[in-house]
Design an enzyme around this catalytic site. Structure first.
Site, mmCIF file in Angstrom:
data_model
loop_
_atom_site.group_PDB
_atom_site.id
_atom_site.type_symbol
_atom_site.label_atom_id
_atom_site.label_comp_id
_atom_site.label_asym_id
_atom_site.label_seq_id
_atom_site.Cartn_x
_atom_site.Cartn_y
_atom_site.Cartn_z
ATOM 1 N N MET A 76 50.024 34.431 42.058
ATOM 2 C CA MET A 76 51.246 34.883 41.791
ATOM 3 C C MET A 76 51.253 36.288 41.860
ATOM 4 O O MET A 76 52.243 37.001 41.508
ATOM 5 C CB MET A 76 51.995 34.346 40.869
ATOM 6 C CG MET A 76 52.091 32.572 40.984
ATOM 7 S SD MET A 76 52.945 31.995 42.405
ATOM 8 C CE MET A 76 54.662 32.342 42.090
ATOM 9 N N LYS A 77 50.461 37.009 42.543
ATOM 10 C CA LYS A 77 50.353 38.512 42.524
ATOM 11 C C LYS A 77 50.150 38.717 44.056
ATOM 12 O O LYS A 77 49.704 38.351 44.863
ATOM 13 C CB LYS A 77 49.194 39.003 41.831
ATOM 14 C CG LYS A 77 49.241 40.681 41.716
ATOM 15 C CD LYS A 77 48.246 41.197 40.907
ATOM 16 C CE LYS A 77 48.088 42.517 40.664
ATOM 17 N NZ LYS A 77 48.339 43.300 42.033
ATOM 18 N N ILE A 78 51.114 39.662 44.298
ATOM 19 C CA ILE A 78 51.507 40.343 45.664
ATOM 20 C C ILE A 78 50.014 41.049 46.139
ATOM 21 O O ILE A 78 49.762 41.738 45.561
ATOM 22 C CB ILE A 78 52.573 41.017 45.989
ATOM 23 C CG1 ILE A 78 54.068 40.253 45.730
ATOM 24 C CG2 ILE A 78 52.706 41.735 47.193
ATOM 25 C CD1 ILE A 78 55.022 41.244 45.719
ATOM 26 N N LEU A 79 49.519 40.404 47.438
ATOM 27 C CA LEU A 79 48.327 41.187 47.610
ATOM 28 C C LEU A 79 48.693 42.384 48.513
ATOM 29 O O LEU A 79 49.720 42.290 49.438
ATOM 30 C CB LEU A 79 47.530 40.260 48.547
ATOM 31 C CG LEU A 79 46.914 38.981 47.858
ATOM 32 C CD1 LEU A 79 46.550 37.957 48.598
ATOM 33 C CD2 LEU A 79 45.609 39.487 46.776
ATOM 34 N N HIS A 135 53.540 27.485 49.752
ATOM 35 C CA HIS A 135 54.835 28.091 49.041
ATOM 36 C C HIS A 135 55.914 26.905 48.918
ATOM 37 O O HIS A 135 55.863 26.264 49.954
ATOM 38 C CB HIS A 135 55.267 29.229 50.035
ATOM 39 C CG HIS A 135 56.605 29.875 49.420
ATOM 40 N ND1 HIS A 135 56.639 30.773 48.464
ATOM 41 C CD2 HIS A 135 57.832 29.863 49.536
ATOM 42 C CE1 HIS A 135 57.486 31.191 47.885
ATOM 43 N NE2 HIS A 135 58.432 30.545 48.729
ATOM 44 N N ASN A 155 47.094 22.193 42.671
ATOM 45 C CA ASN A 155 46.642 22.287 44.205
ATOM 46 C C ASN A 155 45.080 22.432 44.377
ATOM 47 O O ASN A 155 44.568 21.814 45.293
ATOM 48 C CB ASN A 155 47.546 23.265 45.016
ATOM 49 C CG ASN A 155 48.669 22.669 45.297
ATOM 50 O OD1 ASN A 155 48.968 21.938 46.089
ATOM 51 N ND2 ASN A 155 49.758 23.175 44.520
ATOM 52 N N GLY A 208 46.867 25.127 38.707
ATOM 53 C CA GLY A 208 45.743 24.764 39.498
ATOM 54 C C GLY A 208 45.777 23.305 40.063
ATOM 55 O O GLY A 208 44.723 22.769 40.421
ATOM 56 N N ASN A 214 48.142 30.033 52.243
ATOM 57 C CA ASN A 214 48.848 30.091 51.204
ATOM 58 C C ASN A 214 49.729 28.897 51.350
ATOM 59 O O ASN A 214 50.384 28.409 52.474
ATOM 60 C CB ASN A 214 49.959 31.517 51.117
ATOM 61 C CG ASN A 214 50.669 31.578 49.822
ATOM 62 O OD1 ASN A 214 50.041 31.212 48.692
ATOM 63 N ND2 ASN A 214 51.979 31.873 50.159
HETATM 64 C C1 GAR Z 1 52.722 25.557 43.850
HETATM 65 O O1 GAR Z 1 54.071 25.032 43.721
HETATM 66 C C2 GAR Z 1 52.881 26.575 45.054
HETATM 67 O O2 GAR Z 1 53.615 26.311 46.157
HETATM 68 C C3 GAR Z 1 53.583 28.033 44.260
HETATM 69 O O3 GAR Z 1 52.735 27.860 43.078
HETATM 70 C C4 GAR Z 1 52.591 26.458 42.720
HETATM 71 C C5 GAR Z 1 51.176 26.484 42.160
HETATM 72 O O4 GAR Z 1 51.057 25.063 41.509
HETATM 73 N N1 GAR Z 1 53.047 29.239 45.033
HETATM 74 C C6 GAR Z 1 54.031 30.005 45.100
HETATM 75 O O5 GAR Z 1 55.167 30.212 44.590
HETATM 76 C C7 GAR Z 1 53.569 31.196 45.982
HETATM 77 N N2 GAR Z 1 54.579 31.953 46.616
HETATM 78 P P1 GAR Z 1 49.565 24.710 40.901
HETATM 79 O O6 GAR Z 1 49.067 25.835 40.026
HETATM 80 O O7 GAR Z 1 49.627 23.326 40.141
HETATM 81 O O8 GAR Z 1 48.772 24.424 42.140
#
Ligand code: GAR
Length: 212
Positions: free
Chosen positions: A90-93, A109, A14, A12, A107
């Site tokens: 990280m779960k496909i919707l 990525h 971000n 979390g 999103n």
């Molecule tokens: C981030 O690096 C984001 O880009 C990735 O998960 C991480 C979450 O970090 N998302 C994906 O890979 C989606 N396909 P955080 O929990 O520290 O924000």
């Protein structure tokens, strides 16, 4: 004031950066809830610390992915979400879910999409010998890590890099960019029209807003 709901599965960081931008008054919106699909997601602790309501939906409690997404959708309707921010969810919707909220889900990525959708993006970029890598923020559609690109930021990969250095570099860009994009959306500057991302009524290029 837009109502923002963050969906996450893990750390979390971000979410934390978006919350900090909100607390500094930079975002014309309020994170009104955090939804997780993992009971031990550290993002839930961050939300509780900030006094933000949390909701956990576990796949094992539902008969199907669709049933789980329907329950989440109902919760989002009750909350009156104007914007759904996927921040490491990280779960496909399901397509039903993404279509229902089209134009309202963002999103982030860790790659320069369309390169490396899915998992292990940093390893894949390094193994391919890429000299640059980065992150993408996009509107969500029914394709995994698909949808109109809003903003990309590039980082270099140096020949002697360790993976943690690359991850850290990408994370820095994510933390800089995601609050900005949420700010744009909440200021009604960002929209999805016929599958294309628009900023200030101008269509963005396939790579999104150029950010150096
Ligand atoms: C981030 O690096 C984001 O880009 C990735 O998960 C991480 C979450 O970090 N998302 C994906 O890979 C989606 N396909 P955080 O929990 O520290 O924000």
């Amino acid at each position: 004031m837009k109502k923002i709901v963050v969906m996450l599965s893990g750390n979390g960081s971000n979410f934390q950066k978006i919350l900090e931008a909100q607390q500094k008054g930079k975002i014309h919106g309020e994170i009104c809830a955090v939804i997780a699909n993992k009971a031990d997601a550290f993002g839930l602790e961050r939300a509780k610390e900030a006094g933000i309501p949390t909701f956990v939906f576990l796949r094992k409690n539902f008969a199907s992915n669709l049933a789980m997404d329907e329950a989440i959708a109902q919760q989002l309707d009750v909350l009156g979400a104007d914007l759904i921010v996927l921040a490491g969810y990280m779960k496909i919707l399901t397509a039903e879910f993404t279509q229902r909220f089209a134009g309202k889900i963002l999103n982030i990525h860790p790659s320069l999409l369309p390169k490396y959708p899915g998992l292990h993006t940093h390893e894949r970029a390094m193994e391919a010998g890429d000299s640059e890598h980065g992150m993408t923020i996009h509107f969500v559609n029914e394709e995994v890590d698909g949808g109109a690109v809003i903003l990309q930021a590039k980082v270099p990969i140096y020949p002697d890099d360790q993976i943690d250095e690359v991850i850290q570099r990408v994370h820095e860009q994510e933390h800089r960019c995601y609050p900005l994009v949420v700010q744009w959306f909440c200021a009604d500057r960002l929209a999805l029209k016929e599958g294309k991302a628009y900023l200030d009524n101008h269509p963005l290029s396939p790579e999104g807003y150029a950010f150096d």
